[in-house]
Design a protein around this motif. Structure first.
Motif, PDB file in Angstrom:
ATOM      1  N   MET A 137      30.950 110.543  38.266  1.00 27.99           N
ATOM      2  CA  MET A 137      32.118 110.095  39.016  1.00 27.99           C
ATOM      3  C   MET A 137      33.032 109.218  38.161  1.00 27.99           C
ATOM      4  N   ALA A 138      32.454 108.405  37.287  1.00 26.00           N
ATOM      5  CA  ALA A 138      33.280 107.578  36.399  1.00 26.00           C
ATOM      6  C   ALA A 138      34.120 108.462  35.475  1.00 26.00           C
ATOM      7  N   HIS A 139      33.506 109.515  34.923  1.00 29.67           N
ATOM      8  CA  HIS A 139      34.252 110.430  34.052  1.00 29.67           C
ATOM      9  C   HIS A 139      35.341 111.165  34.827  1.00 29.67           C
ATOM     10  N   LEU A 140      35.023 111.609  36.024  1.00 28.42           N
ATOM     11  CA  LEU A 140      36.008 112.355  36.806  1.00 28.42           C
ATOM     12  C   LEU A 140      37.177 111.482  37.225  1.00 28.42           C
ATOM     13  N   ARG A 141      36.908 110.220  37.555  1.00 27.58           N
ATOM     14  CA  ARG A 141      38.014 109.325  37.928  1.00 27.58           C
ATOM     15  C   ARG A 141      38.985 109.180  36.766  1.00 27.58           C
ATOM     16  N   GLY A 142      38.445 108.949  35.577  1.00 25.81           N
ATOM     17  CA  GLY A 142      39.320 108.811  34.418  1.00 25.81           C
ATOM     18  C   GLY A 142      40.109 110.079  34.132  1.00 25.81           C
ATOM     19  N   VAL A 160      41.737 119.820  29.081  1.00 27.19           N
ATOM     20  CA  VAL A 160      40.534 119.047  28.776  1.00 27.19           C
ATOM     21  C   VAL A 160      40.486 118.688  27.292  1.00 27.19           C
ATOM     22  N   LYS A 161      40.862 119.630  26.438  1.00 28.11           N
ATOM     23  CA  LYS A 161      40.851 119.389  24.995  1.00 28.11           C
ATOM     24  C   LYS A 161      41.765 118.224  24.624  1.00 28.11           C
ATOM     25  N   LEU A 165      40.812 114.586  22.921  1.00 25.65           N
ATOM     26  CA  LEU A 165      41.443 114.107  21.695  1.00 25.65           C
ATOM     27  C   LEU A 165      42.027 112.712  21.890  1.00 25.65           C
ATOM     28  N   ARG A 166      42.632 112.465  23.044  1.00 26.64           N
ATOM     29  CA  ARG A 166      43.191 111.133  23.309  1.00 26.64           C
ATOM     30  C   ARG A 166      42.083 110.086  23.398  1.00 26.64           C
ATOM     31  N   ARG A 167      41.003 110.434  24.068  1.00 28.30           N
ATOM     32  CA  ARG A 167      39.895 109.487  24.195  1.00 28.30           C
ATOM     33  C   ARG A 167      39.249 109.212  22.838  1.00 28.30           C
ATOM     34  N   SER A 168      39.077 110.272  22.055  1.00 28.33           N
ATOM     35  CA  SER A 168      38.473 110.095  20.729  1.00 28.33           C
ATOM     36  C   SER A 168      39.358 109.246  19.825  1.00 28.33           C
ATOM     37  N   GLY A 169      40.670 109.455  19.917  1.00 30.09           N
ATOM     38  CA  GLY A 169      41.599 108.692  19.099  1.00 30.09           C
ATOM     39  C   GLY A 169      41.616 107.221  19.436  1.00 30.09           C
ATOM     40  N   SER A 174      31.689 108.409  22.147  1.00 31.80           N
ATOM     41  CA  SER A 174      30.570 109.057  21.472  1.00 31.80           C
ATOM     42  C   SER A 174      30.442 110.511  21.888  1.00 31.80           C
ATOM     43  N   SER A 175      29.641 111.250  21.125  1.00 32.91           N
ATOM     44  CA  SER A 175      29.408 112.650  21.465  1.00 32.91           C
ATOM     45  C   SER A 175      28.642 112.777  22.781  1.00 32.91           C
ATOM     46  N   SER A 176      27.756 111.822  23.079  1.00 29.05           N
ATOM     47  CA  SER A 176      27.023 111.870  24.353  1.00 29.05           C
ATOM     48  C   SER A 176      27.972 111.679  25.539  1.00 29.05           C
ATOM     49  N   SER A 177      28.986 110.805  25.361  1.00 26.16           N
ATOM     50  CA  SER A 177      29.987 110.639  26.425  1.00 26.16           C
ATOM     51  C   SER A 177      30.783 111.918  26.616  1.00 26.16           C
ATOM     52  N   GLN A 178      31.099 112.596  25.515  1.00 30.60           N
ATOM     53  CA  GLN A 178      31.833 113.857  25.614  1.00 30.60           C
ATOM     54  C   GLN A 178      30.993 114.915  26.331  1.00 30.60           C
TER      55      GLN A 178
END
Length: 396
Positions: A137-142, A160-161, A165-169, A174-178
């Motif tokens: 739910m935290a990921h979906l809200r963002g 989504v891509k 990219l914005r979050r990574s920048g 982390s890759s686990s969050s992705q």
């Protein structure tokens, strides 16, 4: 008091969700039926200080042992299901309302709020763990906030891509969050929007990291640094049975089977039950702990009853690591990794270790073959075969 390891009788009926909440006016137990329980308000009416909160639709009472005894008398102790998501503490809810992720949910258009609600309901119906529901739910809200100007049907793989990219920048992604973001989006799209499977090409490359492991000498030093007998028993149970953090907090008195030298793990990761090892050397120490602390239902209970807090266990380990001087990066889960590695070095088969740890796949368990140092210690470095450490002549 001699350890009995008795089993609690099962009572048929719906569960009662209960949570300890620390608010501005004190600490209280908050609870409500998970389903319909006949005459529940009347059954709880005798609990001292009980109140019903009509707007939130739950009951609360002071966080004392008498409240737990009252609920146990009313519905049965085995029908209390502890949770962390029933209600938020007032101070935390206020902070989120001032700009945190929860407060920002209200700014979402109705179509996105409706998607959030339906997704959460679907996750709960499929009995995902509270931790997974919270993360999804935290990921979906963002993500929904970033797509507030779009229609749900307009979300594509490219959308989504660009979000990733914005979050990574921005860093700290982390890759686990992705992975968890993509899992949450897949669940929403496939179960709520009815789309085909997608996003496979957006998965990050698999990382091959080895877990931290303590040596047997370090584990001994760690236990020796813990003076409190309750705290020491907690850490020894984790290491002695290879338990996860949440599993040790959910242990009941009835889950300790002394006669069979087994610990029963109920509803572990993946909602799986299993048995693991109960060390013979720990029984006497557990008996002394139980006699001194008199836990009521849970093997390890908090100061005012109820399940022991995972954060408290983490704090115990952190203090022990600092005092003992072992690997400063060690965590509670390091004890579980150490348990598996030391079993492997003792000659225990991977198949048995897999069952004791509750792994779905043997490939997960095989990682410990890369950590074990027993075979590596037999390997002689070429440097040791030189006559001196400075690159002299080789031995004949």
């Amino acid at each position: 008091m001699r350890w009995t390891g008795f089993l609690w009788s099962k009572t048929m009926g719906n569960m009662v969700l209960i949570q300890k909440v620390v608010g501005r006016t004190g600490t209280r137990y908050v609870f409500r039926p998970k389903g319909y329980i006949e005459n529940f308000p009347a059954a709880c009416g005798h609990i001292a200080g009980v109140r019903y909160h009509m707007e939130q639709r739950y009951w609360s009472a002071p966080a004392v042992a008498a409240t737990l005894r009252g609920l146990s008398d009313a519905v049965g102790r085995d029908r209390l299901e502890w949770t962390y998501t029933l209600v938020e503490a007032p101070d935390r809810a206020k902070r989120r309302g001032e700009g945190g992720s929860e407060g920002e949910t209200r700014t979402l258009p109705a179509r996105w709020q409706e998607r959030l609600l339906r997704t959460e309901e679907a996750l709960r119906v499929q009995r995902y763990s509270w931790r997974t529901v919270k993360g999804y739910m935290a990921h979906l809200r963002g993500f929904f906030r970033a797509c507030a100007n779009l229609e749900p049907g307009d979300v594509t793989t490219e959308t989504v891509k660009q979000y990733i990219l914005r979050r990574s920048g921005a860093g700290g992604y982390s890759s686990s969050s992705q992975h968890q973001l993509l899992n949450s989006l897949k669940f929403w799209m496939e179960h709520i929007e009815g789309r085909e499977k997608t996003f496979i090409e957006l998965r990050p490359r698999k990382e091959h990291k080895l877990p931290q492991v303590l040596s047997t000498q370090e584990v001994s030093r760690l236990f020796a640094a813990v003076e409190n007998p309750k705290h020491r028993c907690i850490l020894k149970v984790i290491y002695g049975g290879g338990l996860r953090l949440g599993e040790v907090c959910r242990l009941r008195l009835a889950d300790i089977h002394v006669d069979r030298l087994q610990i029963y793990i109920r509803s572990g990761k993946g909602n799986k039950d299993r048995y693991t090892t109960l060390p013979q050397s720990l029984i006497a120490e557990l008996n002394r702990y139980v006699e001194a602390y008199q836990p009521d239902y849970w093997l390890f209970e908090g100061q005012h009853g109820g399940q022991y807090s995972p954060r408290s266990v983490q704090a115990i380990l952190k203090r022990a690591v600092k005092r003992s001087g072992v690997n400063p990066h060690a965590t509670v889960h390091t004890l579980r990794h150490s348990y598996a590695t030391h079993l492997l070095e003792q000659g225990t088969s991977l198949r048995h270790i897999q069952e004791l740890l509750g792994h779905n796949s043997s490939r997960t368990t095989e990682i410990y073959t890369h950590i074990s140092s027993k075979e590596r210690q037999r390997i002689i470095s070429p440097l040791d075969r030189l006559t001196d450490g400075g690159g002299g002549e080789e031995n004949p």
